[in-house]
Write an enzyme that holds these catalytic residues in place. Structure first.
Site: not given
Ligand SMILES: [Zn+2]
Length: 452
Positions: A136, A260
């Site tokens: 990110h 995740d």
């Molecule tokens: Zn993630």
């Protein structure tokens, strides 16, 4: 050093490196748990262990701005989470500036750069850096718990040797930082498979986001809904990635395998098991291209360790005991102390129609055609290429997919290839020297009218 299947694997590790990664406040000790499980399964002997070193400021500045790096280093040194300028750089909230966070983020980047270096000097076929994968982070902004984008830095390094880099992001979240960094270039193709839902971080990654300028159609997003299980996930990934492999013809692959997506993760979204992710990875490894494998998200720490230990074994062609071996963190794996993860019984919101519609839309986009010099095709050129008259076997319409090397050509299933010598080009508007090297790959799409 290689395993029984002949794949030479580099594993980025040092005690100091693991200790630095353990300090990340959101995933304390995760790096240790992953490493000790891999070690206790006896997998280290099949890999060449490479110790990473801290990257220089210049190496980090290959992507990040000097202002951002200076600020991050300063607040990290002071452990200052309240600096008035921090907000400008995305720091605070989900990117807290704890003491030493700069060194930790920089050392992860050092790990990914060392892994890229091993692929570049030819000393391995697959390079593993499980603490890496912070997708990110932006040029001058921390985001979603990512401070330094080790992936972008690794890809930039790989580009010094390799012409075309394929980035595959299988984290639950959209790989926005990497996509943004390369959205204008046809040299790096980014594919992200992720959850896309109103209000879900980072809010980007819709199917219509395809890259810009010369990089148009070199970004591909596969947005999925909650509850997806192994078989459907593999179907979506495999279908999309095989097409990309043919059309983009990558020279090197970078995979972010955030955990995740697993059943039981606190993100509580997808319903995968390590076996499902392993099937996707296996089909990527079958391309036999140099591959950089990175971690990413994964907030249920024992499950993340299970997953990455299992994937390490997949890469090495080894079979692991179903029971977790005795080791330092053994008690964390209760109550069953088993390697496998059982999916939950939650609803899968991705029905077959949703997936087929998604794949049809992905396949309906113009294909990127990598060319020498990095130019992109105009829409009129593209239209011409999509309608070729093939002399052999009557007038067929074939869709031009791209040029492939001999190695790629040999690996293709027969229904999507047609030798160039069978193709007589009646009208194309293309320069013939475009086809002098490699093989042209077509997919027959219909058998329409026989007249010209
Ligand atoms: Zn993630």
């Amino acid at each position: 050093m290689s395993d029984s299947s002949g794949v030479r694997v580099t594993y980025i590790h040092s005690e100091q490196y693991v200790l630095a990664c353990d300090t990340l406040s959101r995933i304390p000790r995760r790096a240790s748990m992953v490493h000790t499980l891999i070690e206790s399964y006896g997998l280290l002997k099949y890999m060449r262990v490479v110790e990473p070193s801290a990257p220089s400021r210049r190496e980090l500045a290959a992507f990040h701005s000097d202002d951002y790096l200076e600020h991050l280093e300063q607040v990290s040194r002071d452990g200052d989470d309240d600096h008035p300028e921090s907000q400008l750089y995305g720091l605070g909230y989900d990117c807290p500036t704890t003491e030493g966070v700069f060194e930790c983020a920089a050392s992860v980047a050092g790990g990914t750069l060392a892994a890229a270096g091993s692929l570049m000097d030819g000393s391995c076929d697959v390079a593993l850096n499980w603490p890496g994968g912070w997708h990110h982070a932006k040029k001058d902004e921390a985001s979603g718990f990512c401070y330094v984008n080790d992936i972008v830095l690794g890809i930039l390094k790989l580009r010094e040797k390799f012409e075309r880099v394929l980035y595959i992001d299988l984290d639950l979240h959209h790989g926005d930082g990497v996509e943004d960094a390369f959205s204008f270039t046809p040299k790096v193709m980014t594919v992200s498979v992720h959850k896309f839902s109103p209000g879900f971080f980072p809010g980007t990654g819709g199917i219509d986001e395809v890259g810009m300028g010369k990089g148009r159609y070199f970004a591909l997003n596969v947005p999925l809904q909650d509850g997806i299980t192994d078989d459907k996930y593999f179907y979506a990934c495999h279908t999309v990635l095989q097409d990309v492999f043919v059309t983009f013809n990558p020279e090197v692959v970078v995979c972010q395998l955030g955990a995740d997506t697993l059943a039981g993760d606190p993100m509580c979204s997808f319903n995968l098991t390590p076996r499902g992710i392993g099937r996707c990875l296996q089909s990527i490894l079958e391309w036999r291209l140099p591959t950089l494998v990175l971690g990413g998200g994964g907030y249920h720490q024992p499950n993340t360790a299970r997953c990455w230990a299992y994937l390490t074994a997949v890469i090495l062609g080894q079979t692991l005991s179903p029971e977790i071996p005795e080791h330092q963190y053994f008690t964390e794996y209760g109550p069953d102390y088993m390697l496998d993860i059982t999916p939950s019984c939650r609803t899968d919101k991705n029905d077959q129609q949703y997936l087929d519609n998604l794949i049809a839309r992905v396949r309906g986009r113009p294909n990127p055609v990598p060319r020498r010099g990095g130019g992109t095709t105009t829409s009129s050129q593209r239209r011409r290429r999509q309608r070729w008259r093939l002399a052999s076997g009557g007038h067929r319409v074939a869709r031009f997919l791209g040029c492939a090397s001999a190695a790629v050509w040999n690996a293709l299933p027969s229904d999507i290839k047609m030798p160039l010598q069978l193709c007589a080009i009646k009208s194309s508007g293309l320069k013939t020297d475009f086809f002098r090297t490699g093989f042209c790959v077509f997919r027959l799409v219909s058998f329409p009218r026989t007249s010209n």
